[in-house]
Design a protein around this motif. Structure first.
Motif, short mmCIF file in Angstrom:
data_model
loop_
_atom_site.label_atom_id
_atom_site.label_comp_id
_atom_site.label_asym_id
_atom_site.label_seq_id
_atom_site.Cartn_x
_atom_site.Cartn_y
_atom_site.Cartn_z
N LYS A 1 0.82 -1.21 0.00
CA LYS A 1 0.00 0.00 0.00
C LYS A 1 0.86 1.27 0.00
O LYS A 1 0.64 2.19 -0.78
CB LYS A 1 -0.89 -0.10 1.25
N HIS A 2 1.88 1.27 0.84
CA HIS A 2 2.72 2.46 0.95
C HIS A 2 3.66 2.63 -0.24
O HIS A 2 4.02 3.75 -0.59
CB HIS A 2 3.49 2.42 2.27
N VAL A 3 4.04 1.53 -0.84
CA VAL A 3 4.89 1.61 -2.03
C VAL A 3 4.11 2.29 -3.15
O VAL A 3 4.60 3.21 -3.81
CB VAL A 3 5.36 0.20 -2.47
N LEU B 1 -7.37 7.46 0.11
CA LEU B 1 -5.94 7.82 0.09
C LEU B 1 -5.47 8.16 -1.33
O LEU B 1 -4.48 8.87 -1.50
CB LEU B 1 -5.10 6.68 0.68
N VAL B 2 -6.16 7.65 -2.33
CA VAL B 2 -5.91 8.08 -3.71
C VAL B 2 -7.25 8.40 -4.36
O VAL B 2 -8.30 7.97 -3.88
CB VAL B 2 -5.16 7.01 -4.57
N ALA B 3 -7.20 9.20 -5.45
CA ALA B 3 -8.42 9.55 -6.18
C ALA B 3 -8.15 9.41 -7.67
O ALA B 3 -7.00 9.52 -8.10
CB ALA B 3 -8.84 10.97 -5.86
N GLU C 1 -0.64 9.88 5.19
CA GLU C 1 -0.42 8.48 5.58
C GLU C 1 0.98 8.02 5.15
O GLU C 1 1.67 7.34 5.91
CB GLU C 1 -1.51 7.59 4.94
N LEU C 2 1.40 8.43 3.96
CA LEU C 2 2.73 8.06 3.47
C LEU C 2 3.82 8.60 4.42
O LEU C 2 4.74 7.88 4.81
CB LEU C 2 2.95 8.62 2.06
#
Ligand SMILES: Nc1ncnc2c1ncn2[C@@H]1O[C@H](COP(=O)(O)OP(=O)(O)OP(=O)(O)O)[C@@H](O)[C@H]1O
Ligand SMILES: [Mg+2]
Lengths: 176, 242
Positions: A2-4, A50-52, A76-77
């Motif tokens: 997820k973070h990558v 967290l993304v759009a 969050e990142l």
């Protein structure tokens, strides 16, 4: 994972397939990502806000949705980047497991033979990485990956050397 | 055309080998029948724990120490029983040596230090200095030509020592822990340049090290343990040079 994906989107908006390609460019020595895994991750990140989705690019080929990291995604990142990684919480690498079992199940000579072959395999890989790193054409991403791997293989090798010395004592202790 | 290219190219078939080398210091056995062979242009790491005989093997191969038993061959000729005069001439011409602490001459500049082996072999001063400058340039320290060793960092001194070891374009370079006194990034640069220069010049390199990361710069490894070659007997290569 997820973070990558979040991290790669923080560098610029991109389509799912571009995320995969960017990952392979930034982590050239890593196992390649499956495209399906990237799409699934993007879906989950979108669900969590967290993304759009950005625009749809129709230029040449099928429609491709581009994604962008939201302010919540960036927060969050950065939270994740500020967290230290737990230093080796479980000691259970394949190498350790195999050596321990070799000493338990096989005789001393067989265990020593295995250790010697493993040592040779490690050094072969280190030579390969050293060649790669010394090549002036190698990118920084490759050099960083090679440095990382070389340091870890070196630590393994030092452990193998010690293990070879300990094998005899270890087998006495583990075989009552 | 560079000055260095006017020097003779390394001879082909410059195989170096040892058969059944035995060497002790008083009652301490250091090598017990070690056999070994390196083909021309090969880079071989000599590894093993402290006291396993790495330095002793290197000194025997380079003709600095004489073994009590066994033979050392170079380019098809036996060299261990040659006289001191002949062996020291080989060290000035076909062999190069590089040790952990560069061992530069404090009174001389970098260029003069590098020119020294050429001057000792009778080269003219102007020409020797010109070749030395080319050599310094090749290992990335051309700007140190007129600097004295006391003004250099450890890494810089090591590169100058490397240029000196390579200036005669030796067939064989003997290097004993050449990066032992350096931190890892400086050591890495020395090794990268050393192996690149050796591969370009077709120089055989025997690289003593106890570090796997250094050994990884070589083409293969000869591992010593308690004065013998470590590993199953069938892995051991030996025989005189062809
Ligand atoms: N000048 C000397 N006088 C007496 N004994 C020596 C001498 N040089 C080496 N030895 C002994 O010979 C053996 C091999 O030494 P050598 O220096 O070749 O080992 P090495 O593998 O190079 O070790 P290190 O990694 O510590 O440099 C050791 O037992 C050492 O104590
Ligand atoms: Mg030594």
């Amino acid at each position: 994972m997820k973070h990558v994906v979040l991290g790669l989107l923080a560098l610029g908006d991109r389509h799912g397939y571009d995320v995969k390609r960017q990952y392979e460019a930034r982590f050239p020595a890593a196992k390649p990502l499956a495209a399906a895994q990237v799409y699934a991750t993007l879906e989950r990140l979108e669900r969590d806000g967290l993304v759009a989705q950005g625009g749809v690019d129709r230029a040449g080929g099928p429609d491709r949705t581009s994604y962008t990291a939201t302010p919540a995604g960036r927060a969050e990142l950065h939270r994740w980047l500020s967290e230290v990684e737990p230093p080796l919480p479980y000691v259970g690498a394949a190498l350790l497991t195999k050596v321990t079992l070799a000493v338990l199940v096989a005789d001393d000579a067989a265990a020593a033979g295995y250790l010697r072959r493993q040592r040779a395999a490690h050094l072969d890989r280190m030579r390969e990485l050293t060649r790669l790193k010394s090549d002036p054409a190698s990118s920084l991403a490759w050099v960083l990956a090679a440095d990382y791997a070389l340091n870890h293989l070196d630590a393994d090798l030092q452990w193998i050397d010690t293990a070879m010395i300990r094998t005899a004592d270890l087998s006495k202790e583990m075989r009552p | 055309m560079s000055r260095a290219s006017q020097l003779p190219a390394p001879a082909t078939a410059a195989t170096i080998s040892a058969r059944g080398i035995v060497k002790s210091y008083g009652a301490t056995p250091a090598l017990r029948e070690v056999s070994f062979r390196a083909e021309p242009g090969e880079i071989v790491a000599i590894t093993g724990p402290s006291g396993s005989g790495k330095s002793t093997l290197l000194l025997c191969l380079a003709g600095i120490l004489q073994p009590e038993a066994g033979e050392v061959w170079f380019a098809g000729r036996r060299i261990d029983d040659a006289g001191e005069e002949a062996r020291s001439r080989m060290r000035r011409t076909v062999f190069g040596v590089l040790f952990q602490f560069g061992q530069l001459v404090a009174e001389l500049t970098a260029a003069e230090n590098v020119a020294l082996p050429l001057l000792l072999s009778g080269a003219r001063r102007r020409e020797a200095l010109a070749v030395a400058r080319t050599g310094l340039d090749r290992v990335g320290v051309a700007d140190l030509a007129d600097v004295h060793p006391s003004q250099m960092s450890g890494g810089q001194a090591q590169r100058v020592a490397m240029a000196r070891a390579l200036v005669t374009r030796p067939d064989v370079l003997f290097a004993d822990e050449p990066t032992g006194a350096l931190d890892s990034l400086a050591g890495e640069q020395v090794l990268t340049e050393l192996t690149r220069a050796a591969r370009q010049g077709g120089t055989t390199v025997l690289l003593v090290t106890h570090e796997a990361r250094v050994a990884a710069y070589a083409d293969r490894e000869l591992s010593l343990r308690d004065g013998v070659v470590d590993g199953p007997a069938h892995e051991v290569e030996y025989g005189p040079g062809r």
